[in-house]
Design a protein around this motif. Structure first.
Motif, PDB file in Angstrom:
ATOM      1  N   ILE A  43     -22.546 -45.951 -24.814  1.00  0.00           N
ATOM      2  CA  ILE A  43     -22.869 -44.796 -23.972  1.00  0.00           C
ATOM      3  C   ILE A  43     -24.282 -44.335 -24.296  1.00  0.00           C
ATOM      4  O   ILE A  43     -24.644 -44.191 -25.473  1.00  0.00           O
ATOM      5  CB  ILE A  43     -21.853 -43.661 -24.205  1.00  0.00           C
ATOM      6  N   SER A  44     -25.079 -44.106 -23.282  1.00  0.00           N
ATOM      7  CA  SER A  44     -26.474 -43.701 -23.485  1.00  0.00           C
ATOM      8  C   SER A  44     -26.551 -42.322 -24.140  1.00  0.00           C
ATOM      9  O   SER A  44     -25.591 -41.548 -24.106  1.00  0.00           O
ATOM     10  CB  SER A  44     -27.210 -43.672 -22.140  1.00  0.00           C
ATOM     11  N   ASN A  45     -27.720 -42.035 -24.738  1.00  0.00           N
ATOM     12  CA  ASN A  45     -27.907 -40.747 -25.406  1.00  0.00           C
ATOM     13  C   ASN A  45     -27.721 -39.579 -24.442  1.00  0.00           C
ATOM     14  O   ASN A  45     -27.114 -38.558 -24.788  1.00  0.00           O
ATOM     15  CB  ASN A  45     -29.299 -40.681 -26.033  1.00  0.00           C
ATOM     16  N   THR A  46     -28.238 -39.726 -23.215  1.00  0.00           N
ATOM     17  CA  THR A  46     -28.122 -38.655 -22.230  1.00  0.00           C
ATOM     18  C   THR A  46     -26.662 -38.405 -21.851  1.00  0.00           C
ATOM     19  O   THR A  46     -26.197 -37.258 -21.821  1.00  0.00           O
ATOM     20  CB  THR A  46     -28.927 -38.999 -20.968  1.00  0.00           C
ATOM     21  N   ASN A  47     -25.938 -39.485 -21.581  1.00  0.00           N
ATOM     22  CA  ASN A  47     -24.528 -39.340 -21.225  1.00  0.00           C
ATOM     23  C   ASN A  47     -23.696 -38.834 -22.388  1.00  0.00           C
ATOM     24  O   ASN A  47     -22.752 -38.055 -22.209  1.00  0.00           O
ATOM     25  CB  ASN A  47     -23.974 -40.669 -20.722  1.00  0.00           C
ATOM     26  N   ARG A  48     -24.032 -39.289 -23.594  1.00  0.00           N
ATOM     27  CA  ARG A  48     -23.304 -38.828 -24.779  1.00  0.00           C
ATOM     28  C   ARG A  48     -23.503 -37.334 -24.958  1.00  0.00           C
ATOM     29  O   ARG A  48     -22.555 -36.609 -25.327  1.00  0.00           O
ATOM     30  CB  ARG A  48     -23.771 -39.599 -26.013  1.00  0.00           C
ATOM     31  N   LEU A  49     -24.711 -36.843 -24.706  1.00  0.00           N
ATOM     32  CA  LEU A  49     -24.972 -35.413 -24.814  1.00  0.00           C
ATOM     33  C   LEU A  49     -24.161 -34.635 -23.781  1.00  0.00           C
ATOM     34  O   LEU A  49     -23.575 -33.586 -24.084  1.00  0.00           O
ATOM     35  CB  LEU A  49     -26.466 -35.138 -24.630  1.00  0.00           C
ATOM     36  N   GLU A 110     -19.723 -41.857 -16.012  1.00  0.00           N
ATOM     37  CA  GLU A 110     -19.551 -42.689 -17.214  1.00  0.00           C
ATOM     38  C   GLU A 110     -18.142 -43.274 -17.228  1.00  0.00           C
ATOM     39  O   GLU A 110     -17.157 -42.558 -17.049  1.00  0.00           O
ATOM     40  CB  GLU A 110     -19.786 -41.849 -18.472  1.00  0.00           C
ATOM     41  N   THR A 111     -18.070 -44.596 -17.449  1.00  0.00           N
ATOM     42  CA  THR A 111     -16.767 -45.275 -17.419  1.00  0.00           C
ATOM     43  C   THR A 111     -16.285 -45.722 -18.795  1.00  0.00           C
ATOM     44  O   THR A 111     -15.118 -46.064 -18.953  1.00  0.00           O
ATOM     45  CB  THR A 111     -16.831 -46.501 -16.498  1.00  0.00           C
ATOM     46  N   HIS A 112     -17.169 -45.749 -19.785  1.00  0.00           N
ATOM     47  CA  HIS A 112     -16.761 -46.177 -21.121  1.00  0.00           C
ATOM     48  C   HIS A 112     -15.948 -45.084 -21.817  1.00  0.00           C
ATOM     49  O   HIS A 112     -16.218 -43.889 -21.639  1.00  0.00           O
ATOM     50  CB  HIS A 112     -17.986 -46.520 -21.987  1.00  0.00           C
ATOM     51  N   ASN A 189     -10.839 -49.954 -26.188  1.00  0.00           N
ATOM     52  CA  ASN A 189     -11.688 -48.798 -26.417  1.00  0.00           C
ATOM     53  C   ASN A 189     -10.960 -47.517 -26.018  1.00  0.00           C
ATOM     54  O   ASN A 189     -10.372 -47.439 -24.941  1.00  0.00           O
ATOM     55  CB  ASN A 189     -12.969 -48.936 -25.588  1.00  0.00           C
ATOM     56  N   GLY A 190     -10.996 -46.516 -26.881  1.00  0.00           N
ATOM     57  CA  GLY A 190     -10.360 -45.235 -26.595  1.00  0.00           C
ATOM     58  C   GLY A 190      -8.927 -45.126 -27.072  1.00  0.00           C
ATOM     59  O   GLY A 190      -8.361 -44.036 -27.091  1.00  0.00           O
ATOM     60  N   LEU A 191      -8.328 -46.258 -27.472  1.00  0.00           N
ATOM     61  CA  LEU A 191      -6.915 -46.245 -27.859  1.00  0.00           C
ATOM     62  C   LEU A 191      -6.700 -45.531 -29.193  1.00  0.00           C
ATOM     63  O   LEU A 191      -5.677 -44.871 -29.394  1.00  0.00           O
ATOM     64  CB  LEU A 191      -6.388 -47.678 -27.935  1.00  0.00           C
ATOM     65  N   LEU A 192      -7.674 -45.635 -30.087  1.00  0.00           N
ATOM     66  CA  LEU A 192      -7.544 -44.974 -31.389  1.00  0.00           C
ATOM     67  C   LEU A 192      -7.459 -43.457 -31.206  1.00  0.00           C
ATOM     68  O   LEU A 192      -6.662 -42.789 -31.881  1.00  0.00           O
ATOM     69  CB  LEU A 192      -8.728 -45.337 -32.282  1.00  0.00           C
ATOM     70  N   PHE A 193      -8.265 -42.929 -30.291  1.00  0.00           N
ATOM     71  CA  PHE A 193      -8.218 -41.490 -30.023  1.00  0.00           C
ATOM     72  C   PHE A 193      -6.875 -41.087 -29.435  1.00  0.00           C
ATOM     73  O   PHE A 193      -6.329 -40.034 -29.770  1.00  0.00           O
ATOM     74  CB  PHE A 193      -9.340 -41.096 -29.062  1.00  0.00           C
ATOM     75  N   GLN A 194      -6.338 -41.923 -28.576  1.00  0.00           N
ATOM     76  CA  GLN A 194      -5.025 -41.641 -27.996  1.00  0.00           C
ATOM     77  C   GLN A 194      -3.955 -41.614 -29.086  1.00  0.00           C
ATOM     78  O   GLN A 194      -3.077 -40.746 -29.075  1.00  0.00           O
ATOM     79  CB  GLN A 194      -4.681 -42.679 -26.934  1.00  0.00           C
TER      80      GLN A 194
END
Length: 246
Positions: A43-49, A110-112, A189-194
């Motif tokens: 994820i880009s810095n802008t999108n992460r922000l 953002e899709t990631h 990706n994202g499964l650990l957070f779930q």
């Protein structure tokens, strides 16, 4: 040491819970930056922000809204308004932050998945915050019902109560170790957070029965209703967990 623990340093009474709350935010964020620096972030810095801003705004609103419904007070004077504004809960913050992130990602396209980097900093922050809750005793609504259980403690009112904050500290420690052990095996990706959200909300659902709660619907408290909503939100992941376990 007596609980609530309110030491006096340089003729000033220290609010240990508030100090540890700020420390939790600081160390949690520093840990997040450390993990991001040492992780490939798609994820880009802008999108992460933008995602971080969505998480902060969602957490701020969610923590206050759920905190209000835990103990609904309709303010009629200034002091009550201040009390309402200061009422918050980590559960509302977590779920509100989740919704804030999802809304922000839809807006920026953002899709990631973005949650995995937050897992261990969140656990660290909650852990530090719960230490403050324990030191606050009955001044914070993290104490349990009266009990004759051998772990019962005097949390400030002379009664033996379940030290809910200590139970949660033990659970968070185990959850951290478990998720750390499986993180390399989790490919999606994202499964650990779930897994983190499902595990923590499940723990909170059951531990709420040990608190002197007000139960609103189907003998469930506001926090427990939120836990059920979280399970519904992640129903596909929960279904897959049960399917793989069988």
């Amino acid at each position: 040491m007596t609980i609530p623990y309110e030491p006096i340093w340089f003729d000033c009474q220290i609010n240990v819970h508030l100090v540890l709350e700020y420390l939790a935010f600081f160390l949690g964020f520093r840990y997040y930056l450390y993990l991001r620096k040492n992780t490939i972030d798609y994820i880009s810095n802008t999108n992460r922000l933008s995602i971080l801003l969505g998480a902060i705004l969602g957490a701020l609103l969610g923590s206050r809204i759920i905190g209000f419904f835990e103990n609904p007070i309709f303010p009629t004077e200034l002091l009550q308004w201040i009390q309402v504004m200061n009422t918050k809960t980590i559960m509302g913050g977590l779920f509100g932050g989740l919704l804030g992130v999802e809304i922000a990602k839809r807006i920026i396209g953002e899709t990631h998945s973005s949650g995995d980097l937050f897992v261990f900093p969140l656990i660290l922050g909650i852990f530090i915050g719960r230490i403050g809750c324990f030191f606050s005793g009955i001044n914070e609504f993290t104490y349990g019902k009266r009990t004759s259980f051998f772990l019962g403690m005097n949390l400030g009112d002379g009664l033996k109560r379940h030290p809910i904050a200590l139970y949660e500290l033990f659970f968070l420690f185990i959850l951290f170790l478990f998720l750390w052990k499986i993180k390399s095996k989790v490919k999606e990706n994202g499964l650990l957070f779930q897994y983190f959200m499902i595990g923590y909300f499940t723990f909170r659902f059951f531990i709420e029965f040990l608190k002197p709660n007000t139960f609103f619907i189907c003998h469930l408290s506001t926090i427990q209703i939120l836990c059920v909503i979280c399970w519904l939100y992640y129903y596909k992941t929960i279904f897959n967990l049960f399917k793989n376990a069988c």
